[in-house]
Scaffold this active site. Sequence first.
Site, mmCIF file in Angstrom:
data_model
loop_
_atom_site.group_PDB
_atom_site.id
_atom_site.type_symbol
_atom_site.label_atom_id
_atom_site.label_comp_id
_atom_site.label_asym_id
_atom_site.label_seq_id
_atom_site.Cartn_x
_atom_site.Cartn_y
_atom_site.Cartn_z
ATOM 1 N N HIS A 183 -3.185 0.034 -26.482
ATOM 2 C CA HIS A 183 -4.412 -0.110 -26.360
ATOM 3 C C HIS A 183 -5.451 -0.428 -27.593
ATOM 4 C CE1 HIS A 183 -5.118 0.937 -22.247
ATOM 5 N NE2 HIS A 183 -4.676 1.995 -22.448
ATOM 6 N N HIS A 211 -5.172 -2.664 -19.169
ATOM 7 C CA HIS A 211 -4.506 -2.895 -17.786
ATOM 8 C C HIS A 211 -5.173 -2.482 -16.618
ATOM 9 C CE1 HIS A 211 -3.903 1.372 -18.329
ATOM 10 N NE2 HIS A 211 -3.366 1.195 -19.543
ATOM 11 N N THR A 225 -2.360 4.937 -15.569
ATOM 12 C CA THR A 225 -1.254 5.703 -15.704
ATOM 13 C C THR A 225 -1.208 6.703 -14.748
ATOM 14 O OG1 THR A 225 -1.849 5.679 -18.166
ATOM 15 C CG2 THR A 225 -0.875 7.735 -17.540
ATOM 16 N N ASP A 259 1.322 3.788 -25.070
ATOM 17 C CA ASP A 259 0.147 3.000 -24.381
ATOM 18 C C ASP A 259 -1.118 3.518 -25.336
ATOM 19 O OD1 ASP A 259 -1.473 2.689 -21.936
ATOM 20 O OD2 ASP A 259 -2.411 4.445 -22.521
ATOM 21 N N ASP A 289 5.017 4.787 -21.297
ATOM 22 C CA ASP A 289 3.571 4.247 -20.952
ATOM 23 C C ASP A 289 3.174 2.940 -21.417
ATOM 24 O OD1 ASP A 289 0.923 4.376 -20.264
ATOM 25 O OD2 ASP A 289 0.819 6.434 -20.568
ATOM 26 N N LYS A 304 0.393 13.285 -22.768
ATOM 27 C CA LYS A 304 -0.850 13.199 -21.807
ATOM 28 C C LYS A 304 -0.470 14.175 -20.435
ATOM 29 C CE LYS A 304 -1.884 8.205 -21.987
ATOM 30 N NZ LYS A 304 -1.838 6.886 -21.417
ATOM 31 N N ASP A 345 4.650 3.158 -16.040
ATOM 32 C CA ASP A 345 3.487 3.303 -15.328
ATOM 33 C C ASP A 345 2.724 2.151 -15.229
ATOM 34 O OD1 ASP A 345 2.802 3.527 -17.915
ATOM 35 O OD2 ASP A 345 1.366 5.176 -17.528
ATOM 36 N N ARG A 389 -1.686 14.287 -17.532
ATOM 37 C CA ARG A 389 -1.520 13.770 -16.117
ATOM 38 C C ARG A 389 0.087 13.230 -16.138
ATOM 39 N NH1 ARG A 389 -5.245 10.536 -19.111
ATOM 40 N NH2 ARG A 389 -4.794 8.476 -19.335
#
Length: 569
Positions: free
Chosen positions: A331, A510, A99, A327, A58, A184, A374, A186
């Site tokens: 972030h 992003h 994502t 990710d 990610d 995550k 992703d 998802r």
Amino acid sequence: MSFIKKTTAIICCIFTVVTFTNNVFSQTETQTQPKTDTNSNQHPIDSRPKLVIGIVVDQMRYDYLYRFYNQYSENGFKRLLNDGFSCENTHYNYTPTNTAPGHASIFTGTTPTNHGIINNNWYSRAENRIFYCTEDKNVQGLGTGNPEDKNGKMSPRNLKTSTITDELRLATNQKAKVIGISIKDRSAILPAGHIPNGAYWHDASSGKMISSTYYFDKLPEWVNDFNDKKLPDTYIKKGWELLLPLASYTASLPDENNYEAMPTKDKKATFPYFIDKYDGAKKYRQFPYTALANSFLKDFAQEAILKEELGKDKITDFLTLSFSATDYVGHRYGIYSVEVQDTYLRLDRELAAFFEFLDTTIGEGEYTLFLTADHAGAPTPSHLHDLQFDADYFEWDSMKVELNTFLEENYGKGEFVTYLSDQDVFLNRELIIQKKISLEEIQQKTRDFLLTQKGISQAITSTELSKQIQRTGFMQLVQNGFNPKLSPDVAFLFQSGYMDSYYKKGGTAHGTPYTYDTQVPLLFFGKNISKGNTHRRVEITDIAATLASLLHLQQPSGCIGNPIIEIFE
């Protein structure tokens, strides 16, 4: 020379030219087609690997492969680069680059226009609320302690096309095993598709790996046993310290700088990170923001392979594995931070250990894997600004007010703007109908207003996207991400270097069509994969098409990609 001799000579010349031309075309075709097995007695399905592993990292930028190359081990990323096949110019062909649509596009081989996962969250006109990509009110959580906890009420029902993992299950009468795993929800759910044997994700309240009743009535015992080990607590107690001496890090920014977000109110963004002092759910919420979460996920993946007996028979199985901590760290700390570099150096070691595990458990040369991302990640605007770039932040709330005021000046009092965020504007359709305003006209007024705002480079209405095919530039990427039923009335693009004001406190995001968000690594490795690389443009939708050819499967139902034929042995 006699007429007969002249005619014979001409015929010979024509035959020579035709033969040479046919040979050239034959050679060209041979060079551009996947090689086939020379053993005519072997059924093509017999050449399938025992296990396919789809790894998504990610927020991994393409340049991370080379920026940290000298400090990678020999058997992690370098093994994939040196012994596998690298697509050096791989891009997302739509926006927004986030994502959920990223994972969906990798495994469906199509864009949000078709698969329907237009973002992580989007505004639902039908329900007048923000809608989450994998939410499902009709299922219950498993392993959450409370079946009604929203962390577990998830499924792939919002995904509108099949995945490559679905096609594998369908082709084998569901005898092939498919498992999806991530921190995550998802990132575990969407790659595994509609009919997997299971999908598992991390619960930020308990630290456990959980699932939902979409997949089964209760968690498998091996998952309960794994959760009983409380490995997150072990990693949290250990803490996150630098892998190497600080002086050896090549990150552009020092460990302490002005462009990182504070992890907590009482902690500077500097090493080491010890989060064991926090009680209950707070420590588990902080856990994904450390490189340690990648180690935990690798542990769970190995357990899944062993307990589900993936790759143990002649039917190909599929594991999807998405590393999310990269990710979270990106972030919070930004792409040029020591934290990001350390996260990738540690992930490299975890990948090396995982590959060694696969060699031993599945058999070297018996599995195939790919690794991609992703989406990538943008430079921090405040950092760019200090380097004299034109870069800044957007305030969504103030822009919403200003836009609504502008529309009131044209159409009278009313709340015309229902939702404005994430480069989307949803208008109040009921009010527009009530006031008998042309939808196309008010969309155009909205677009015109947005184009007067600093930091917005382009804007387009849903009416324009429905009527006109955008064939070039960034607007083509907008159209590939546009779904007529779900998408906003007006979509707009930040200027390069601009970002949501949430990140004023530090870190990065992003979601744009710029190459800092679209260009990602793509590496193939293992059985039936040739060594080498290509620098031609490859799009993320080509991955599912490539896997379909590799596994001799029907392409997913919405697939628009093409096989990357250079990878085939």
